[in-house]
Design an enzyme around this catalytic site. Structure first.
Site, PDB file in Angstrom:
ATOM      1  N   HIS A 103      34.673  49.068  49.591  1.00 57.87           N
ATOM      2  CA  HIS A 103      34.939  47.850  48.734  1.00 57.87           C
ATOM      3  C   HIS A 103      33.754  47.676  51.114  1.00 57.87           C
ATOM      4  CE1 HIS A 103      39.067  47.970  47.251  1.00 57.87           C
ATOM      5  NE2 HIS A 103      37.674  47.157  46.636  1.00 57.87           N
ATOM      6  N   GLN A 134      31.459  45.075  34.347  1.00 60.68           N
ATOM      7  CA  GLN A 134      32.068  43.640  35.152  1.00 60.68           C
ATOM      8  C   GLN A 134      30.997  43.103  36.253  1.00 60.68           C
ATOM      9  OE1 GLN A 134      35.860  43.216  37.398  1.00 60.68           O
ATOM     10  NE2 GLN A 134      34.741  43.667  39.307  1.00 60.68           N
ATOM     11  N   LEU A 152      41.318  47.965  50.391  1.00 57.26           N
ATOM     12  CA  LEU A 152      40.209  48.161  50.466  1.00 57.26           C
ATOM     13  C   LEU A 152      39.689  49.730  50.421  1.00 57.26           C
ATOM     14  CD1 LEU A 152      39.779  45.073  52.343  1.00 57.26           C
ATOM     15  CD2 LEU A 152      39.035  45.677  50.263  1.00 57.26           C
ATOM     16  N   ASP A 205      32.373  49.088  38.952  1.00 62.70           N
ATOM     17  CA  ASP A 205      32.738  48.320  37.846  1.00 62.70           C
ATOM     18  C   ASP A 205      31.183  48.294  36.693  1.00 62.70           C
ATOM     19  OD1 ASP A 205      35.615  48.139  38.313  1.00 62.70           O
ATOM     20  OD2 ASP A 205      34.708  48.545  40.097  1.00 62.70           O
ATOM     21  N   MET A 208      40.583  43.299  45.539  1.00 63.43           N
ATOM     22  CA  MET A 208      42.264  42.970  45.116  1.00 63.43           C
ATOM     23  C   MET A 208      42.698  43.956  45.611  1.00 63.43           C
ATOM     24  SD  MET A 208      41.873  43.149  40.378  1.00 63.43           S
ATOM     25  CE  MET A 208      42.851  44.879  40.503  1.00 63.43           C
ATOM     26  N   GLY A 209      42.043  44.382  47.075  1.00 66.11           N
ATOM     27  CA  GLY A 209      42.770  44.576  48.312  1.00 66.11           C
ATOM     28  C   GLY A 209      42.862  46.052  48.247  1.00 66.11           C
TER      29      GLY A 209
HETATM   30  N1  ATP Z   1      33.125  53.637  44.721  1.00 65.58           N
HETATM   31  C1  ATP Z   1      32.859  51.868  44.602  1.00 65.58           C
HETATM   32  N2  ATP Z   1      31.601  51.617  45.205  1.00 65.58           N
HETATM   33  C2  ATP Z   1      31.252  50.742  45.239  1.00 65.58           C
HETATM   34  N3  ATP Z   1      31.699  49.776  44.848  1.00 65.58           N
HETATM   35  C3  ATP Z   1      32.810  49.560  44.330  1.00 65.58           C
HETATM   36  C4  ATP Z   1      33.787  51.065  44.714  1.00 65.58           C
HETATM   37  N4  ATP Z   1      35.343  50.683  44.449  1.00 65.58           N
HETATM   38  C5  ATP Z   1      35.298  49.781  44.159  1.00 65.58           C
HETATM   39  N5  ATP Z   1      34.061  49.400  44.270  1.00 65.58           N
HETATM   40  C6  ATP Z   1      33.914  47.123  44.196  1.00 65.58           C
HETATM   41  O1  ATP Z   1      35.131  46.605  44.630  1.00 65.58           O
HETATM   42  C7  ATP Z   1      35.493  45.453  44.039  1.00 65.58           C
HETATM   43  C8  ATP Z   1      36.412  45.256  44.035  1.00 65.58           C
HETATM   44  O2  ATP Z   1      36.927  45.856  43.242  1.00 65.58           O
HETATM   45  P1  ATP Z   1      38.656  46.212  43.248  1.00 65.58           P
HETATM   46  O3  ATP Z   1      39.305  45.961  44.666  1.00 65.58           O
HETATM   47  O4  ATP Z   1      39.268  46.356  42.090  1.00 65.58           O
HETATM   48  O5  ATP Z   1      38.291  47.641  43.349  1.00 65.58           O
HETATM   49  P2  ATP Z   1      38.951  48.896  42.817  1.00 65.58           P
HETATM   50  O6  ATP Z   1      39.095  50.291  43.824  1.00 65.58           O
HETATM   51  O7  ATP Z   1      37.743  49.042  42.327  1.00 65.58           O
HETATM   52  O8  ATP Z   1      40.186  49.691  42.635  1.00 65.58           O
HETATM   53  P3  ATP Z   1      40.715  49.298  40.740  1.00 65.58           P
HETATM   54  O9  ATP Z   1      41.370  51.231  41.096  1.00 65.58           O
HETATM   55  O10 ATP Z   1      41.304  48.258  40.424  1.00 65.58           O
HETATM   56  O11 ATP Z   1      39.128  50.078  39.864  1.00 65.58           O
HETATM   57  C9  ATP Z   1      34.470  45.464  42.712  1.00 65.58           C
HETATM   58  O12 ATP Z   1      33.194  44.627  42.937  1.00 65.58           O
HETATM   59  C10 ATP Z   1      34.379  46.751  42.831  1.00 65.58           C
HETATM   60  O13 ATP Z   1      33.188  46.980  41.647  1.00 65.58           O
HETATM   61  C1  PAF Z   2      36.231  41.128  40.483  1.00 66.83           C
HETATM   62  C2  PAF Z   2      37.566  41.313  40.621  1.00 66.83           C
HETATM   63  C3  PAF Z   2      37.709  41.090  42.135  1.00 66.83           C
HETATM   64  C4  PAF Z   2      37.870  39.584  40.172  1.00 66.83           C
HETATM   65  O1  PAF Z   2      39.974  39.684  39.999  1.00 66.83           O
HETATM   66  C5  PAF Z   2      38.077  42.723  40.169  1.00 66.83           C
HETATM   67  O2  PAF Z   2      38.171  42.255  39.160  1.00 66.83           O
HETATM   68  C6  PAF Z   2      37.755  43.367  41.348  1.00 66.83           C
HETATM   69  O3  PAF Z   2      37.711  43.773  41.717  1.00 66.83           O
HETATM   70  O4  PAF Z   2      36.518  44.530  40.620  1.00 66.83           O
HETATM   71  N1  BAL Z   3      38.069  47.100  40.072  1.00 65.64           N
HETATM   72  C1  BAL Z   3      38.344  46.345  38.323  1.00 65.64           C
HETATM   73  C2  BAL Z   3      39.831  45.790  38.617  1.00 65.64           C
HETATM   74  C3  BAL Z   3      40.843  46.720  37.442  1.00 65.64           C
HETATM   75  O1  BAL Z   3      40.415  47.254  37.055  1.00 65.64           O
HETATM   76  O2  BAL Z   3      41.930  45.393  36.566  1.00 65.64           O
END
Ligand code: ATP
Ligand code: PAF
Ligand code: BAL
Length: 317
Positions: free
Chosen positions: A44, A187, A40, A184, A37-38
């Site tokens: 990510h 997920q 980054l 996650d 979801m950006g």
């Molecule tokens: N600290 C992390 N370590 C490994 N993978 C991650 C981490 N943070 C996010 N991801 C992974 O990156 C992918 C995209 O996640 P997302 O863009 O929602 O970022 P996020 O940091 O999880 O954001 P949020 O604040 O919504 O939790 C998902 O598969 C998530 O599990």
């Molecule tokens: C998998 C995903 C991109 C779906 O919108 C979101 O839930 C996230 O970033 O973890």
């Molecule tokens: N990484 C999960 C996205 C969400 O919390 O909506």
């Protein structure tokens, strides 16, 4: 190994994305998708590194799309952080990303019918920030048991939205492999189950959690923490590490006792606990005794920010 990718191509159109992927596959490459979801961060980028390390020639696609259907109207869609220019710079600097899929919208919004647009359709159990009347999107994927516990309890439309948008991304990008972070955890397990149950020809790889030096799990939402809240939020990783040590040092620990300790640590630090659960790693079924491989999952609020984290414990049953 991937050839050096240089500047990734930014693709906004679904048909162009699918055509690009098909060209890559025709050239003998494995298409690897990293859905995000950006905004980054290194978490990510670790998924990008893992994508580039998939054996053989690869074409790595990172999708950046904030999916409205996984947010309930009470949640933080409007304040979800974004920085597309920064994201593109970070992805280019990895030299491992071949394309960025950044669609303006992934859904058919439909026309308003008698002013019912933006309301949940009659009979719907819950609504998201997407709901549309008339001829808008109305097809959903439900992973019926796995979507219910943990984050599903307090985010009623979250996993319906995630499963559906990931299925849409798979249909558009047609990846051979897709990367998900274990941060996650639910997920990741739910997507594995969806892929198995619906016979998607996609291999799912779960990647380890990346943490800040002080233990905080990296998350896009961390940017909304004040310095004080961030300090308090360190209680999450600290309590999880202590719990794992306790479980490894005492065979057959009672889950209730370990959970109580975590709740106490989070509450004393000033957090508001959403849930603390100890569950089997694949089924996510709660366990009473830690006598097999489990994962401890936590969600807690610090100020206005809801954070999640978890730790796997590899006890042999
Ligand atoms: N600290 C992390 N370590 C490994 N993978 C991650 C981490 N943070 C996010 N991801 C992974 O990156 C992918 C995209 O996640 P997302 O863009 O929602 O970022 P996020 O940091 O999880 O954001 P949020 O604040 O919504 O939790 C998902 O598969 C998530 O599990
Ligand atoms: C998998 C995903 C991109 C779906 O919108 C979101 O839930 C996230 O970033 O973890
Ligand atoms: N990484 C999960 C996205 C969400 O919390 O909506």
């Amino acid at each position: 190994m991937a050839a050096a990718a240089g500047e990734p191509e930014v693709i906004r159109d679904k048909a162009a994305m699918r055509a690009w992927s098909r060209r890559q596959r025709a050239e003998g490459k494995t298409v690897v998708l990293v859905p995000t979801m950006g905004f980054l961060h290194e978490g990510h980028l670790s998924l990008v590194s893992a994508a580039a390390a998939v054996p053989g020639p690869v074409a790595v696609v990172v999708s950046i799309y904030v999916n409205p259907s996984q947010f309930a109207p009470t949640e933080d869609l409007a304040t979800y952080p974004s920085d597309l220019a920064g994201d593109l710079r970070k992805l280019a600097s990895t030299g491992a990303v071949h394309a960025v899929f950044n669609p303006p919208d992934l859904y058919h919004r439909g026309a308003a019918v008698s002013g019912r647009r933006a309301e949940a359709p009659a009979g719907a159990a819950a609504s998201s920030c997407l709901e549309a009347g008339g001829d808008g999107h109305e097809t959903w994927i439900r992973v019926e048991r796995l979507e219910k516990g943990l984050c599903g309890a307090s985010r009623p439309v979250f996993f319906r939205g995630v499963a559906t948008v990931v299925a849409k991304l798979f249909n558009v990008v047609e990846p051979d492999v897709a990367m998900f972070g274990k941060k996650d955890y639910q997920q990741w397990r739910l997507i594995c189950r969806m892929v198995r149950d619906l016979d998607f020809a996609v291999e799912i790889i779960g990647s380890e959690i990346v943490r800040e030096a002080d233990g905080l799990a990296m998350s896009s939402r961390n940017v909304h923490l004040s310095p004080e809240e961030r300090e308090k939020a360190l209680s999450i990783s600290r309590s999880l590490l202590n719990a794992r040590t306790a479980a490894l040092n005492n065979s057959n620990s009672a889950s209730e006792h370990i959970k109580d300790q975590i709740v106490q640590t989070l509450t004393e630090a000033g957090g508001r606990v959403d849930y603390v659960e100890i569950v089997e790693q694949e089924s996510l079924v709660p366990v009473e005794t830690i006598d097999r491989p489990v994962v401890i999952c936590v969600a807690a609020w610090f100020g206005k920010v809801r954070l999640i984290d978890n730790i796997e414990i590899h006890i042999q049953s």
